[in-house]
Design an enzyme around this catalytic site. Sequence first.
Site, PDB file in Angstrom:
ATOM      1  N   ARG A   1      -8.384  -0.959  11.043  1.00  0.00           N
ATOM      2  CA  ARG A   1      -7.021  -0.625  10.743  1.00  0.00           C
ATOM      3  C   ARG A   1      -7.271   0.453   9.577  1.00  0.00           C
ATOM      4  O   ARG A   1      -8.327   0.776   8.995  1.00  0.00           O
ATOM      5  CB  ARG A   1      -6.321  -1.748  10.189  1.00  0.00           C
ATOM      6  N   ASP A   2      -6.213   1.214   9.266  1.00  0.00           N
ATOM      7  CA  ASP A   2      -6.123   2.090   8.104  1.00  0.00           C
ATOM      8  C   ASP A   2      -6.601   3.332   8.094  1.00  0.00           C
ATOM      9  O   ASP A   2      -7.535   3.753   7.398  1.00  0.00           O
ATOM     10  CB  ASP A   2      -6.339   1.482   6.768  1.00  0.00           C
TER      11      ASP A   2
ATOM     12  N   GLU B   1     -10.782  -2.160   3.927  1.00  0.00           N
ATOM     13  CA  GLU B   1      -9.344  -1.762   4.098  1.00  0.00           C
ATOM     14  C   GLU B   1      -9.156  -0.470   3.424  1.00  0.00           C
ATOM     15  O   GLU B   1      -9.961  -0.060   2.729  1.00  0.00           O
ATOM     16  CB  GLU B   1      -8.458  -2.960   3.438  1.00  0.00           C
TER      17      GLU B   1
ATOM     18  N   TRP C   1       1.559  -0.821  10.002  1.00  0.00           N
ATOM     19  CA  TRP C   1       0.672  -1.004   8.934  1.00  0.00           C
ATOM     20  C   TRP C   1       0.134   0.315   8.298  1.00  0.00           C
ATOM     21  O   TRP C   1       0.312   1.177   8.999  1.00  0.00           O
ATOM     22  CB  TRP C   1      -0.535  -2.122   9.116  1.00  0.00           C
ATOM     23  N   SER C   2      -1.017   0.150   7.404  1.00  0.00           N
ATOM     24  CA  SER C   2      -1.147   1.369   6.680  1.00  0.00           C
ATOM     25  C   SER C   2      -1.914   2.802   7.296  1.00  0.00           C
ATOM     26  O   SER C   2      -2.302   2.347   8.442  1.00  0.00           O
ATOM     27  CB  SER C   2      -1.921   1.027   5.673  1.00  0.00           C
TER      28      SER C   2
ATOM     29  N   ASP D   1       0.660  -1.310   0.032  1.00  0.00           N
ATOM     30  CA  ASP D   1      -0.093   0.053   0.107  1.00  0.00           C
ATOM     31  C   ASP D   1       0.864   1.144  -0.006  1.00  0.00           C
ATOM     32  O   ASP D   1       1.931   1.348   0.692  1.00  0.00           O
ATOM     33  CB  ASP D   1      -0.809  -0.031   1.099  1.00  0.00           C
TER      34      ASP D   1
ATOM     35  N   GLN E   1       4.045   0.569   2.552  1.00  0.00           N
ATOM     36  CA  GLN E   1       4.300  -0.636   3.256  1.00  0.00           C
ATOM     37  C   GLN E   1       5.340  -1.392   2.625  1.00  0.00           C
ATOM     38  O   GLN E   1       5.361  -1.580   1.391  1.00  0.00           O
ATOM     39  CB  GLN E   1       3.077  -1.301   3.053  1.00  0.00           C
TER      40      GLN E   1
HETATM   41  N1  DQQ Z   1      -2.296  -3.877   3.882  1.00  0.00           N
HETATM   42  C1  DQQ Z   1      -1.715  -3.484   5.157  1.00  0.00           C
HETATM   43  C2  DQQ Z   1      -2.961  -3.082   5.917  1.00  0.00           C
HETATM   44  C3  DQQ Z   1      -4.140  -2.960   4.840  1.00  0.00           C
HETATM   45  C4  DQQ Z   1      -3.806  -3.789   3.853  1.00  0.00           C
HETATM   46  C5  DQQ Z   1      -0.764  -4.207   5.598  1.00  0.00           C
HETATM   47  C6  DQQ Z   1      -4.202  -3.615   2.575  1.00  0.00           C
HETATM   48  O1  DQQ Z   1      -2.984  -1.995   6.894  1.00  0.00           O
HETATM   49  O2  DQQ Z   1      -5.371  -3.087   5.231  1.00  0.00           O
HETATM   50  O3  DQQ Z   1       0.274  -4.243   4.934  1.00  0.00           O
HETATM   51  O4  DQQ Z   1      -3.415  -3.999   1.322  1.00  0.00           O
END
Ligand code: DQQ
Length: 580
Positions: free
Chosen positions: A187-188, A242, A123-124, A63, A79
């Site tokens: 997340r995210d 996501e 993470w993202s 990402d 990422q």
């Molecule tokens: N990739 C991240 C997450 C996200 C996912 C982890 C989406 O935070 O939900 O590398 O590709």
Amino acid sequence: MTRPLTDNMEIFAGLIVLIACCCSLLISNGNEIGGCSQTNNFFQYTNYRTSYHFQPSRNWINDPNGPMYYKGFYHLFYQYNPLGAVFGDIMIWGHSASYDLINWFHLNHALCPSEPYDINSCWSGSTTILPGSKPFILYTGIDANGRQVQNLAMPKNLSDPLLKEWVKFSGNPVMTPPNGVKKDDFRDPTTAWQGSDGEWRVIVGSRSNNQGIAILYRSKDFMHWTKFQNPLYSSERTGMWECPDFYPVSINGTKGVDTSVLNPSVKHVMKASFNSHDYYMLGTYNPQMEKFFPLTDFEGTSSDLRYDYGKFYASKTFFDNVKNRRILWGWVNESDSRQDDIEKGWSGVQSIPRQIWLDINGKQLLQWPVEEIETLRGKQASIDDKKLESGSVFEVSGITASQVDVEVVFELPELEEADEFINPGLVDPQLLCNDKNALIPSRLGPFGLLALATEELTEQTAIFFQIFRGHNRFVVLMCSDQSRSSLRKDVDKTTYGAFVDIDPRQEKISLRSLIDHSMIESFGGGGRTCITSRVYPQLATDKAARLYVFNNGTLGVVISSLNAWSINEARIGEEESFKV
Ligand code: DQQ
């Protein structure tokens, strides 16, 4: 003089080792030895690296995270697995900077696991620039218990335009999974927006009872966050959301606006990543109710709007206040195998940054590669007003077909003669493209480009249109047919397709493709429909690659204009290499 026996034995042993090495090299380099079938080789893999798309020098990326403009530089975080070419147990935030969104230099990693609240991965997430030019990162940490929590980080030195060092907030985590949300479904966080009451809002991707949701948080100081009672939006027909993205777009024109803008001249976009695709809805944001009202909810069918109908995921936008535009980045995954990725030592590419805006009809978004890509244009080939009879294939020569930016505009003199569109209900355009591939003629189409092709066309990726006569309108289908993209058997050759919402009676049909070794990003109908594909030709690489225009329809079409430019390599490397 005779050598002692031991010497001779050493020479003999050395020879054996040498022969063994050569054999294994030859085998691994893919030549036929003693019946070994041809395998992939390093030379081939190097041909697959892109030359003007963003990639770190090695390893796995996914990402795009927190893109932004700050004090003269564009920043892209992403990422990254520093340890290998596969998704890692420990993921970090890589960081690169650029003057122009095209040439990039890599900087120190911005965020690495170090504290209990992110010890298992960073993470993202997103960046938000607070008043006084203060950027903040909000990101998901995987904590010591495998829980997803949201954390804050700020630059150590605000006067460093490269923002090389980031400090994690002592009050982390600032958000933990609320009741009813599983620890790994949270997340995210998005870029935050500020309401007229001065409070900041942010959404976090989640799921509850298998409904995708955008959980809303609010904060007065950006450090203390409170969950709002209702999600900003929830959707019954999706799984886990996501990388949500939520932003305004102007109703009129191509200019972007800051994420906090809310007035009658904007609509809102809600994007969510699920089922391996990036889907979006257009609608209205009501700040009193803290709710997003879409024109249409996700249906869970092929009629849902997508940024891209090929490979494109976990994307993120940012507002570029220098050029007043909103820019979209997306992760384009490989479609070869995990083993291939390990052998080639890298995996994942970022799309060309695309300007994104609302179509004048208010029904969809349009995308176009940022204008800066044109600075890489080299040799040009042009064709004007050329009739392509049924069954013709015409080479675009004089350019480097493995690294090219090509735009072609078609005129359809016999439009009214197109086949009728037999529509018994909802038709999935991707399935239609599978049925009606580049070789199967209808009256109007397939016509388009053959990219990364060999001279004999044994390898070719066809990006093409088919036009049908529907009830009171024409149906325009755009496909990217990978079925003949490589003689290799071990790569995914899924064909992609989507409709283009365009009236060919009013407008000519255009196609722009950015071809970059293993990457083809195509923009149909002026950016109404985008399809990105990854292809791994065995023979049509580098100088052996060719570009053609073709028409396999039974009616003729006219190339109204075609312009193709060889694209020079972008400078993407270490910071030192940018110093003069
Ligand atoms: N990739 C991240 C997450 C996200 C996912 C982890 C989406 O935070 O939900 O590398 O590709």
